[in-house]
Design a protein around this motif. Structure first.
Motif, PDB file in Angstrom:
ATOM      1  N   ARG A 393       0.848  -1.188   0.000  1.00 43.99           N
ATOM      2  CA  ARG A 393       0.000   0.000   0.000  1.00 43.99           C
ATOM      3  C   ARG A 393       0.879   1.232   0.000  1.00 43.99           C
ATOM      4  O   ARG A 393       1.925   1.266   0.627  1.00 43.99           O
ATOM      5  CB  ARG A 393      -0.886   0.007   1.238  1.00 43.99           C
ATOM      6  N   PHE A 394       0.469   2.234  -0.706  1.00 36.72           N
ATOM      7  CA  PHE A 394       1.241   3.473  -0.716  1.00 36.72           C
ATOM      8  C   PHE A 394       0.321   4.626  -1.026  1.00 36.72           C
ATOM      9  O   PHE A 394      -0.790   4.441  -1.490  1.00 36.72           O
ATOM     10  CB  PHE A 394       2.384   3.386  -1.723  1.00 36.72           C
ATOM     11  N   LEU A 395       0.795   5.799  -0.730  1.00 39.14           N
ATOM     12  CA  LEU A 395       0.038   6.990  -1.066  1.00 39.14           C
ATOM     13  C   LEU A 395       0.539   7.518  -2.392  1.00 39.14           C
ATOM     14  O   LEU A 395       1.719   7.518  -2.673  1.00 39.14           O
ATOM     15  CB  LEU A 395       0.205   8.079  -0.009  1.00 39.14           C
ATOM     16  N   MET A 396      -0.400   7.973  -3.201  1.00 34.38           N
ATOM     17  CA  MET A 396      -0.022   8.542  -4.486  1.00 34.38           C
ATOM     18  C   MET A 396      -0.159  10.048  -4.421  1.00 34.38           C
ATOM     19  O   MET A 396      -0.838  10.597  -3.568  1.00 34.38           O
ATOM     20  CB  MET A 396      -0.920   7.989  -5.582  1.00 34.38           C
ATOM     21  N   GLY A 397       0.461  10.684  -5.380  1.00 31.72           N
ATOM     22  CA  GLY A 397       0.383  12.137  -5.431  1.00 31.72           C
ATOM     23  C   GLY A 397       1.339  12.733  -4.426  1.00 31.72           C
ATOM     24  O   GLY A 397       1.823  12.068  -3.539  1.00 31.72           O
ATOM     25  N   SER A 398       1.598  13.992  -4.611  1.00 30.52           N
ATOM     26  CA  SER A 398       2.528  14.600  -3.685  1.00 30.52           C
ATOM     27  C   SER A 398       2.289  16.086  -3.688  1.00 30.52           C
ATOM     28  O   SER A 398       1.674  16.640  -4.575  1.00 30.52           O
ATOM     29  CB  SER A 398       3.956  14.326  -4.094  1.00 30.52           C
ATOM     30  N   GLY A 399       2.797  16.699  -2.668  1.00 26.67           N
ATOM     31  CA  GLY A 399       2.863  18.146  -2.665  1.00 26.67           C
ATOM     32  C   GLY A 399       1.581  18.822  -2.280  1.00 26.67           C
ATOM     33  O   GLY A 399       1.534  19.519  -1.284  1.00 26.67           O
ATOM     34  N   ASN A 400       0.557  18.620  -3.026  1.00 24.17           N
ATOM     35  CA  ASN A 400      -0.656  19.367  -2.750  1.00 24.17           C
ATOM     36  C   ASN A 400      -1.472  18.649  -1.703  1.00 24.17           C
ATOM     37  O   ASN A 400      -1.065  17.652  -1.137  1.00 24.17           O
ATOM     38  CB  ASN A 400      -1.433  19.558  -4.031  1.00 24.17           C
ATOM     39  N   GLU A 401      -2.634  19.165  -1.506  1.00 23.94           N
ATOM     40  CA  GLU A 401      -3.423  18.602  -0.411  1.00 23.94           C
ATOM     41  C   GLU A 401      -4.184  17.356  -0.819  1.00 23.94           C
ATOM     42  O   GLU A 401      -4.735  16.670   0.010  1.00 23.94           O
ATOM     43  CB  GLU A 401      -4.383  19.655   0.141  1.00 23.94           C
ATOM     44  N   ARG A 402      -4.173  17.054  -2.112  1.00 20.79           N
ATOM     45  CA  ARG A 402      -4.903  15.864  -2.544  1.00 20.79           C
ATOM     46  C   ARG A 402      -3.968  14.687  -2.726  1.00 20.79           C
ATOM     47  O   ARG A 402      -2.766  14.839  -2.859  1.00 20.79           O
ATOM     48  CB  ARG A 402      -5.626  16.133  -3.866  1.00 20.79           C
ATOM     49  N   GLY A 403      -4.540  13.527  -2.782  1.00 18.71           N
ATOM     50  CA  GLY A 403      -3.724  12.352  -3.015  1.00 18.71           C
ATOM     51  C   GLY A 403      -4.632  11.151  -3.143  1.00 18.71           C
ATOM     52  O   GLY A 403      -5.853  11.281  -3.216  1.00 18.71           O
ATOM     53  N   ALA A 404      -4.040   9.995  -3.184  1.00 19.22           N
ATOM     54  CA  ALA A 404      -4.832   8.782  -3.278  1.00 19.22           C
ATOM     55  C   ALA A 404      -4.129   7.677  -2.515  1.00 19.22           C
ATOM     56  O   ALA A 404      -2.909   7.612  -2.478  1.00 19.22           O
ATOM     57  CB  ALA A 404      -5.019   8.381  -4.733  1.00 19.22           C
ATOM     58  N   ILE A 405      -4.916   6.845  -1.891  1.00 24.44           N
ATOM     59  CA  ILE A 405      -4.378   5.641  -1.278  1.00 24.44           C
ATOM     60  C   ILE A 405      -4.468   4.542  -2.321  1.00 24.44           C
ATOM     61  O   ILE A 405      -5.525   4.354  -2.921  1.00 24.44           O
ATOM     62  CB  ILE A 405      -5.191   5.238  -0.041  1.00 24.44           C
ATOM     63  N   ALA A 406      -3.389   3.847  -2.527  1.00 19.53           N
ATOM     64  CA  ALA A 406      -3.413   2.756  -3.494  1.00 19.53           C
ATOM     65  C   ALA A 406      -3.040   1.462  -2.791  1.00 19.53           C
ATOM     66  O   ALA A 406      -2.092   1.438  -2.013  1.00 19.53           O
ATOM     67  CB  ALA A 406      -2.444   3.034  -4.631  1.00 19.53           C
ATOM     68  N   ILE A 407      -3.801   0.436  -3.036  1.00 20.34           N
ATOM     69  CA  ILE A 407      -3.452  -0.895  -2.552  1.00 20.34           C
ATOM     70  C   ILE A 407      -3.188  -1.735  -3.787  1.00 20.34           C
ATOM     71  O   ILE A 407      -4.061  -1.881  -4.630  1.00 20.34           O
ATOM     72  CB  ILE A 407      -4.580  -1.503  -1.709  1.00 20.34           C
ATOM     73  N   SER A 408      -1.968  -2.210  -3.890  1.00 25.32           N
ATOM     74  CA  SER A 408      -1.655  -2.974  -5.086  1.00 25.32           C
ATOM     75  C   SER A 408      -1.398  -4.419  -4.705  1.00 25.32           C
ATOM     76  O   SER A 408      -0.726  -4.715  -3.719  1.00 25.32           O
ATOM     77  CB  SER A 408      -0.462  -2.339  -5.800  1.00 25.32           C
ATOM     78  N   LEU A 409      -1.967  -5.312  -5.460  1.00 24.81           N
ATOM     79  CA  LEU A 409      -1.832  -6.748  -5.204  1.00 24.81           C
ATOM     80  C   LEU A 409      -1.109  -7.359  -6.389  1.00 24.81           C
ATOM     81  O   LEU A 409      -1.516  -7.176  -7.528  1.00 24.81           O
ATOM     82  CB  LEU A 409      -3.207  -7.390  -5.051  1.00 24.81           C
ATOM     83  N   LYS A 410      -0.032  -8.056  -6.101  1.00 24.21           N
ATOM     84  CA  LYS A 410       0.714  -8.687  -7.181  1.00 24.21           C
ATOM     85  C   LYS A 410       0.763 -10.171  -6.924  1.00 24.21           C
ATOM     86  O   LYS A 410       1.030 -10.601  -5.802  1.00 24.21           O
ATOM     87  CB  LYS A 410       2.135  -8.135  -7.222  1.00 24.21           C
ATOM     88  N   SER A 411       0.531 -10.916  -7.955  1.00 22.12           N
ATOM     89  CA  SER A 411       0.536 -12.356  -7.799  1.00 22.12           C
ATOM     90  C   SER A 411       1.963 -12.843  -7.575  1.00 22.12           C
ATOM     91  O   SER A 411       2.896 -12.375  -8.210  1.00 22.12           O
ATOM     92  CB  SER A 411      -0.050 -12.978  -9.054  1.00 22.12           C
ATOM     93  N   THR A 412       2.118 -13.774  -6.643  1.00 23.41           N
ATOM     94  CA  THR A 412       3.441 -14.353  -6.440  1.00 23.41           C
ATOM     95  C   THR A 412       3.529 -15.622  -7.264  1.00 23.41           C
ATOM     96  O   THR A 412       2.522 -16.266  -7.540  1.00 23.41           O
ATOM     97  CB  THR A 412       3.659 -14.690  -4.962  1.00 23.41           C
ATOM     98  N   GLN A 413       4.727 -15.984  -7.614  1.00 21.44           N
ATOM     99  CA  GLN A 413       4.890 -17.151  -8.484  1.00 21.44           C
ATOM    100  C   GLN A 413       4.328 -18.414  -7.848  1.00 21.44           C
ATOM    101  O   GLN A 413       3.743 -19.245  -8.495  1.00 21.44           O
ATOM    102  CB  GLN A 413       6.382 -17.379  -8.797  1.00 21.44           C
ATOM    103  N   SER A 414       4.508 -18.505  -6.559  1.00 29.36           N
ATOM    104  CA  SER A 414       4.139 -19.744  -5.890  1.00 29.36           C
ATOM    105  C   SER A 414       2.642 -19.984  -5.943  1.00 29.36           C
ATOM    106  O   SER A 414       2.177 -21.092  -5.783  1.00 29.36           O
ATOM    107  CB  SER A 414       4.586 -19.687  -4.440  1.00 29.36           C
ATOM    108  N   SER A 415       1.896 -18.916  -6.183  1.00 32.23           N
ATOM    109  CA  SER A 415       0.450 -19.089  -6.126  1.00 32.23           C
ATOM    110  C   SER A 415      -0.049 -19.947  -7.281  1.00 32.23           C
ATOM    111  O   SER A 415      -1.136 -20.489  -7.221  1.00 32.23           O
ATOM    112  CB  SER A 415      -0.232 -17.731  -6.165  1.00 32.23           C
ATOM    113  N   GLU A 416       0.756 -20.068  -8.318  1.00 32.41           N
ATOM    114  CA  GLU A 416       0.295 -20.859  -9.451  1.00 32.41           C
ATOM    115  C   GLU A 416      -0.001 -22.285  -9.036  1.00 32.41           C
ATOM    116  O   GLU A 416      -0.921 -22.916  -9.539  1.00 32.41           O
ATOM    117  CB  GLU A 416       1.345 -20.838 -10.552  1.00 32.41           C
ATOM    118  N   GLY A 417       0.787 -22.750  -8.104  1.00 28.27           N
ATOM    119  CA  GLY A 417       0.545 -24.099  -7.617  1.00 28.27           C
ATOM    120  C   GLY A 417      -0.839 -24.247  -7.009  1.00 28.27           C
ATOM    121  O   GLY A 417      -1.543 -25.209  -7.273  1.00 28.27           O
ATOM    122  N   PHE A 418      -1.221 -23.251  -6.241  1.00 31.33           N
ATOM    123  CA  PHE A 418      -2.532 -23.322  -5.606  1.00 31.33           C
ATOM    124  C   PHE A 418      -3.636 -23.219  -6.647  1.00 31.33           C
ATOM    125  O   PHE A 418      -4.649 -23.861  -6.562  1.00 31.33           O
ATOM    126  CB  PHE A 418      -2.707 -22.190  -4.595  1.00 31.33           C
TER     127      PHE A 418
END
Lengths: 811, 716
Positions: A393-418
């Motif tokens: 998770r990270f915050l996007m945007g900078s400097g001004n008073e606005r921004g966005a919270i981003a939650i990024s999900l990335k598949s891990t290689q091991s999940s292919e097995g499941f």
């Protein structure tokens, strides 16, 4: 004379010891039918791929709920009082420092999932009371815990600091409250009270290893306290309290820097032993523990790698797996012979199975301390099992008073097995639960929620199956967002973004160190459909271990969840807090470069919730006593003495100024105990007759004073209060003005006549006894009640009608 | 009540002191403006004398309190990397992938998390509405070819017990295709620090080491990485495209036989808020007499990093590592004799002051004064330009304090020397990182608005604002006095011999006319400013024309500007001609309105970019104040008017932006190489960097110049 006297002494000793044994036998027989207090201590060690070692201490004590009244043998009294007073059904408190590294330490077995916590303090509790009482109970609970653990948990009291998740949190229920303190510094001040809850402290048994400097030198340590109380009547479980205390530490064994230089030795994992990582050894078990075991876990990846190495060496893989020769293999060497080796039942999910070595501490003593060591012989590289998706998770945007919270999900290689195991590719869906709390000064625009799957924007309704949002209220409550995502199994990456504005803070709302920024609490990302479980082949003896029973959670009611904790820090500049005005920094900063900055700090945690399975094994007191060698009892006696004093102190804290317990307090616990000690001889004979009525305190038995449990005369009042309101609530609603008036005049007289009359009685006279608990929780006595205004009562959460009644009656 | 009203009516209405002061100043506007302007210029030249010594304002930084831990072992590690890189350059110079792999492997061996970041160099384009807006994630461009990729290698060390909320960034630009020895050496220094930081226990913030691929420019690589870090795009086609390029994918097939095998991934790595960033460069040829380290701090639009960061670097470099710290200075000023004599005057003045009052000691030696002035001038110039002086500028766009350190060693290619520079550079970087690591809060204690006169001396905003304030103070007074003048003269003409009642009638009539007149000149000024806005927008359309050399574009721009001015003039009004013969003082009103608009423009600009406003004020204020129709002066024929004519003509030439540019360029580089297209290039670079200076020139200075010229040639 002396010659004569000595045999006499011996004779007396023999006789008394016989008598004692007889009596113990009685006791143990009597306990057969009844649950008793139990304590287990365990330690799990696991080598990690990045040259580190995971050590996981697990202590579990359980007590029947009310059979002994307020007194316990082993179970910490403070905790049981806490449970009774605040009607806590389930509670978890964790103190964490450092980040769990999901990539190299794994995210898919039960240890990271239940013990990887966000940095700082996290507390959640489920209460067994009606909705309107929960908040006040929570507030009192936070204060009590902050006193118990020397931490600023009381800051969770403010309604802006905690939230009430509806369903996304695993022990889902509306009675849950959840709060975190991301900034709390965790130190040995917090560990000491935690250790004091253990029957043996850190004086005997496995907990002797807890050397403070080495723990706090670790890369990650999380000290957790999990509490479950089961009421009688709930399905299949015995009524009682189970207290689980775990300490998870990731340590790096000292490796010689010189050896790093040579390329050949570079990849060999560092060898370690208990004494090298903790600087201490285990000299025997804690005598009060039912079992005391040390486990060494080699995870699936490592075992597969070892097998591979064996194959390369020309030996058959099957041969490796047999439990006899596994501990003397060419890859590594153990310094102690394991008592037992368990191999995980190969599950559907993966072909590989992990191996568990069990060492019984019981067999070791001070003269021959237990010191497990692992020496690697050849370089081994393996990977830990990953969670299906890696979240950040990270915050996007900078400097001004606005921004966005981003939650990024990335598949891990091991999940292919499941994924492969699920095989149904068309309908295969991956469920992800997201739980996020945002402080009120972060104004989240929930409509701006965007979902991207595999870098393509998707309609929110396609992906999000269920969403619950409670927007924040300024200066009152934080915003809560709960989401259930259904992602296709073939997903390689997904992202959620929500935009936000920064709210306006008045100058007095800034903390003194505003330039440090503001923390956004961790988000929790869980995968409820994934079972992080291990089932070990072996006989029943395994069932005794509460730690191992955690591994079998595939059988449990609740699915395991992998949780990602992420913490984000939000920053803003404080223009008003200036240095000497001649610098003019503040004013020009905002003009020139819009320096109100918004920055992100990200950390990730995974959490998996395992359900509890009661430790099934029971051993009688006699068994335990017989199994102990003599020298163990000496330190134990000292520690128990200490603990009793501690209990009393806690008791004072807990029942401070509490009206319903006044009667109890007047007879001081210490006095009671003194009296009981004086009477001990008579009591012994009494208890001999009526042994059925009470269970003996093991500690007392051991220390020689034979005090039976005082028969608890006062039943727990809270409980009776709780059962009443359901019956009488109707009368409150239908009561008419005339009888009320009569009642009020009566009450008035009463109140004037005796100011010290109990609030309960007063309320009873008004037919409002169902609110008694509210007053009790707020510790309102009659003198306080007289001074209470309408607003005060409103703050207590008392509805309009009863409120007016009370005020009329008080006048 | 009626009585009191009568009373108050009868005696002369009592004016409040401040109003009286105002009236006094307005009536003596000429004297006031002369005094203010000269004192403003004088104050500017006094700034080097008034500069204060820097000091570490934030207590938590504690620079140099810990002894450096960087040992020879780390230096040897760094040396190993330098050797490998220089060797691999010899082997396969056609692709830079080899060296990226080497760097990544080295990072992995240390146990750091490594990832590659692919980026396309983003062409800086003129977006008229993008001034001051926060950097966005940029356009998605579809047709990238595989060859136009840059690859940043990023290594991340996680702080052992940290919460991962903050990070410190270390940037080393590196061009894999044609790397000089200096670049390899900078990588060596960074690597030796990095290898130390993987072992230390005191780390509280994560460390990011960015090896920026500088084949498309250092700034482009760093800003691309920062854009991905701060404002990632979740829906993009370009990444899909990139998967098809075989070259790039080769990169990800790094053998993971390392112990920390899991630490490599091709996903983007993040590590929290950046607390500070250091860009490290090593110059290839050192011609200095001693090891020098140059600090570049100016970011876009004259933003500066917190002074504490510069202080820490300066302190550690000078007092711990024995390096000479250097800040950019205008070399041409160093040898100027007039500056030296000015310095001597100040020095002697200071001596005189000291004899009078032994306590006052503001004087500095003349040589120091000359150096200070040269540094101050370059500091002003680079801030005014609004173009960052290095890759650190990209960080400032995201409110991260960053500076570029350029090490220029005295010898070259000596083995012992190389180790020495690795050790000292590494220890310097280690010290700075350790200081920043100590920070609990972000940089906020020290100044953000300052001008450097030497690495250890600065002029704070409170001091340098005085010069500017003095310079623009006469503008409103002169405007007011001109306005009053113009009105009173017209009054005088009309109501000379009338009765009191007629006077009031005429006054009322006059008021209406006056307001109308005022509006007329205001309209003129407005039209010219509108034209200025159009002129500054024109390049956006001109740069769309394909295959246009700078010279032709410039010519097109000039022609279009003139055309648009004529069109505006004919469509909206014919303001340049005198509408009525009676309004002799028309030019005075125009001048008054022009002056007030310039005052507003300069005031606004001083808030956005002080240095631009200061330099602009130096040129525009005298021009505005002196502007008077040439006809009048010629008619008068006195010495004073002659002087004025000369001044006006000179200023009229200098203040024209292209002329000023060529003059400046000629002064700095010599007039031989001047080319018409250069101005276009310069303007292009200004808008590419979103410099507010461009807007200032287009919308304040150019209209002001046009108005002044129109006043000069006023036909009355």
């Amino acid at each position: 004379m002396s010659l004569l006297r000595r045999p006499l002494l011996v004779l007396i000793l023999v006789v008394t010891s016989q008598f004692l044994q007889l009596w113990i036998a009685f006791g143990s027989v009597n306990e057969e039918g009844q649950r008793q207090e139990e304590f287990y201590e365990e330690l799990l060690l696991k080598p990690l791929p990045d040259r580190k070692v995971l050590t996981h201490f697990h202590f579990q004590s359980s007590a029947p709920l009310t059979s002994n009244g307020r007194h316990h043998h082993l179970f910490p009294k403070a905790i049981s009082q806490l449970v009774q007073k605040f009607r806590v059904k389930e509670m978890e408190l964790s103190f964490t420092q450092g980040r769990w590294n999901y990539e190299s330490w794994g995210g898919f077995d039960s240890i990271p999932s239940s013990n990887a916590k966000p940095p700082g303090v996290e507390l959640w509790a489920v209460f067994d009371v009606p909705q309107y009482l929960i908040d006040s109970l929570w507030k009192n609970l936070t204060h009590t815990l902050s006193g118990l653990f020397c931490a600023s948990i009381n800051f969770l009291e403010s309604s802006t600091a905690y939230s009430a998740p509806e369903w996304s949190f695993p022990p889902a229920s509306g009675n849950l409250r959840y709060g975190t303190l991301p900034r709390e510094a965790v130190c040995t001040e917090n560990l000491t009270p935690w250790l004091k809850l253990l029957p043996c402290r850190d004086k005997a048994g496995i907990s002797m290893l807890l050397d403070r400097p080495s723990i706090y030198r670790g890369f990650y340590h999380s000290q957790r306290l999990h509490l479950t109380s089961t009421e009688s009547g709930s399905e299949g479980m015995d009524p009682g309290i189970v207290l689980e205390q775990t300490l998870t530490v990731v340590l790096q064994p000292n490796s010689q820097r010189a050896s790093l230089a040579r390329a050949s030795e570079k990849h060999i994992q560092p060898s370690w032993s208990l004494s090298s990582i903790f600087g201490k050894q285990v000299s025997g078990k804690c005598v009060l523990a039912e079992t005391s075991n040390v486990y060494l876990l080699l995870d699936r990846g490592l075992v597969a790698e070892l097998k591979q190495l064996h194959k390369e060496n020309g030996k058959s893989a099957e041969k490796v797996l047999t439990s006899e020769n596994f501990w003397t293999n060419p890859c590594f060497e153990l310094s102690a012979k394991p008592d037992r080796i368990f191999i995980e039942e190969s599950s559907l999910l993966s072909k590989n199975s992990s191996v568990l070595y069990k060492f019984e501490v019981e067999k070791y003593s001070e003269f021959e301390p237990f010191d497990l060591g692992l020496t690697w012989k050849i370089p081994v590289v393996w990977l830990c099992q990953q969670a299906p998706l890696h979240a950040s998770r990270f915050l996007m945007g900078s400097g001004n008073e606005r921004g966005a919270i981003a939650i990024s999900l990335k598949s891990t290689q091991s999940s292919e097995g499941f994924m492969g195991a699920n095989s149904d590719h068309e309908r295969c869906e991956l469920r992800v639960d997201v739980f996020q709390v945002v402080p009120w000064y972060v104004k989240v625009y929930f409509h701006s929620l965007q979902v991207f799957v595999d870098q393509q924007p998707k309609a929110v309704s396609d992906i999000i199956e269920k969403i619950h949002v409670s927007p924040s209220k300024d200066k009152v409550s934080p915003g809560v967002m709960e989401l259930v995502l259904k992602l296709p199994c073939s997903v390689s990456s997904a992202a959620l973004t929500i935009e936000f504005d920064k709210g306006f803070l008045r100058i007095d709302e800034y903390p003194p160190d505003a330039n440090q920024g503001f923390d956004i609490p961790s988000a929790i990302v869980s995968f409820p459909n994934y079972h992080a479980s291990m089932v070990f082949l072996g006989n029943d003896s395994l069932n005794k271990s509460p730690l191992l029973s955690k591994f079998k959670c595939l059988l449990c009611i609740l699915d395991h969840c992998l949780m990602h904790y992420e913490g984000v820090l939000l920053r803003r500049r404080d223009f008003l807090k200036t240095k000497p005005p001649r610098k003019l920094v503040g004013y020009f900063c905002c003009c020139q470069s819009c320096q109100r900055s918004l920055e992100v700090r990200v950390k990730v945690r995974i959490e998996m919730y395992a359900d509890q399975v009661e430790g099934a094994g029971k051993r009688s007191v006699k068994e335990r006593l017989n199994g102990n060698s003599f020298h163990n009892s000496i330190p134990r006696r000292q520690t128990t003495g200490k603990r009793q004093r501690q209990d009393e102190k806690w008791e004072h804290d807990l029942y401070h100024d509490d009206v319903p317990h006044v009667s109890y307090r007047t007879t001081d616990a210490r006095d009671l105990r003194l009296k009981l000690q004086r009477k001990s001889l008579q009591q012994v004979s009494q208890s001999g007759r009526g042994a059925l009525s009470g269970v003996r305190d093991l500690r007392e038995k051991l220390s020689g004073t034979m005090n039976p449990w005082p028969v608890n005369a006062d039943p727990p009042k809270l409980k009776s209060d709780l059962t009443k309101p359901t019956r009488r609530s109707v009368t409150v609603e239908t009561s008419e003005p005339e009888p009320k008036k009569a009642a009020t005049t009566e009450a008035k007289k009463k109140a004037q006549q005796k100011a010290d009359a109990s609030v309960e009685g007063f309320l009873q006279s008004l037919g409002l006894e169902k609110y008694a608990i509210t007053f009790q929780v707020e510790e309102v006595d009659m003198t306080a009640l007289v001074h209470m205004t309408d607003d005060d009562l409103k703050a207590l959460g008392i509805p309009m009608g009863p409120r007016k009644k009370i005020i009329l009656a008080l006048e | 009540m009626a009585e009191t009203r009568e009373k108050s009516h009868k005696p002369k209405p009592r004016v409040r002191p401040i109003v009286r002061l105002g009236i006094f100043l307005v009536s003596h506007s000429f004297l006031v403006s002369v005094v203010c302007c000269t004192s403003g210029v004088l104050a500017l030249f006094l700034l080097p004398v008034l500069a204060k010594n820097t000091y570490i304002s934030e207590n938590a930084l504690m620079p140099g309190s810990a002894s450096p831990m960087l040992s020879n072992q780390h230096v040897l590690d760094g040396n190993r990397l330098v050797k490998d890189l220089t060797n691999s350059n010899l082997k396969s110079s056609e692709t830079g992938i080899e060296s990226h792999k080497i760097i990544a492997q080295y990072m992995l061996d240390l146990g750091a998390e490594v990832s590659f970041h692919k980026f396309h160099p983003q062409m800086n384009q003129f977006h008229p509405l993008h001034f001051f807006s926060s950097p966005d994630s940029g356009k998605i461009q579809e047709n990238y070819s595989c060859s136009s990729y840059g690859i940043n290698t990023v290594g991340v060390i996680r702080a052992p017990r940290g919460d991962g909320k903050e990070a410190i960034v270390l940037v080393t630009p590196y061009n894999a295709l044609k790397s000089g020895f200096g670049e390899a050496l900078s990588l060596g220094i960074a690597y030796s620090v990095f290898s130390l930081l993987t072992q230390v226990t005191w780390l509280a913030k994560d460390i990011i080491w960015l090896v920026a691929d500088s084949q498309f420019g250092e700034y482009a690589a760093v800003s691309a990485w920062l854009r991905e870090y701060q404002t990632p795009k979740f829906s993009s086609l370009s990444t899909l495209n990139s998967e098809m390029c075989p070259d790039i994918n080769n990169l990800f097939e790094i053998k993971v036989h390392s112990v920390a095998g899991s630490k490599f991934s091709n996903s983007f790595r993040r590590a929290g808020t950046m607390a500070a960033a250091l860009v490290l460069k090593v110059r290839d040829q050192g011609e200095q007499f001693e090891d020098t380290i140059s600090i570049y701090a100016e970011a876009s639009n004259g933003q500066m990093p917190n002074l504490d960061l510069i202080n820490v670097v300066n302190y550690l470099a000078v007092h711990r590592q024995g390096l000479r710290v250097n800040v950019e200075k205008l070399r041409s000023l160093l040898n100027s004799s007039w500056l030296k004599s000015l310095g001597e005057i100040f020095e002697s003045l200071a001596k005189v002051a000291k004899t009078l009052n032994p306590k006052c000691k503001f004087g500095i030696p003349a040589t120091e004064y000359v150096e200070g002035t040269a540094t101050l001038a370059s500091s002003l110039y680079y801030q005014a330009l609004g173009v960052p002086t290095g890759p650190h500028g990209a960080f400032r766009d995201y409110q991260v304090d960053a500076i570029t350190l350029e090490i220029s060693p005295k010898f070259s290619l000596d083995k012992v020397w190389r180790n020495d520079i690795l050790l000292r550079g590494g220890r310097l970087i280690e010290g700075v990182i350790r200081s920043v690591n100590n920070l609990l809060e972000k940089f906020h204690q020290s100044f953000f608005l300052y001008l450097l006169t030497s690495p250890s001396k600065f002029v704070s905003v409170g001091v340098y604002m005085i010069a500017f304030a003095l310079l623009i103070a006469p503008l409103p007074m002169v405007a007011a006095s001109l306005y009053v003048d113009a009105n009173s003269s017209s009054n005088f003409l009309k109501g000379d011999s009338s009765t009191p009642s007629a006077v009031t009638d005429a006054a009322e009539h006059g008021i209406t006319i006056r307001s109308w007149k005022w509006l007329n000149s205001a309209k003129l000024v407005f039209i010219v400013h509108l034209w200025g806005a159009i002129v500054s927008l024109l390049p956006y359309f001109i740069c769309q024309i394909p295959d246009c050399s700078p010279t032709t574009s410039f010519v097109i721009w000039v022609l279009l500007s003139i055309l648009s001015l004529l069109i505006l003039n004919s469509v909206l009004a014919s303001p340049l001609a005198c509408v009525k013969a009676s309004q002799e003082k028309e030019w005075a009103l125009v001048k008054s309105v022009t002056i007030s608009s310039v005052f507003i423009g300069l005031g606004l600009m001083s808030v956005i970019n002080f240095a631009t406003a200061e330099i602009g004020a130096l040129v525009m204020v005298p021009m505005c104040l002196l502007a008077q129709p040439l006809k009048l002066d010629v008619r008068a024929g006195t010495l004073r008017s002659c002087c004025r004519i000369i001044c006006n003509l000179v200023l009229g030439h200098i203040a024209f932006p292209p002329a000023a540019f060529f003059l400046l360029k000629g002064m700095l580089d010599g007039f031989g190489s001047a080319n018409v297209g250069d101005f276009w290039m310069w303007v292009e670079s200004l808008w590419a960097w979103n410099s507010a200076t461009y807007l200032f020139i287009g919308m304040v200075q150019l209209p002001c110049w046009v108005l002044c010229v129109s006043i000069l040639f006023h036909s009355c």
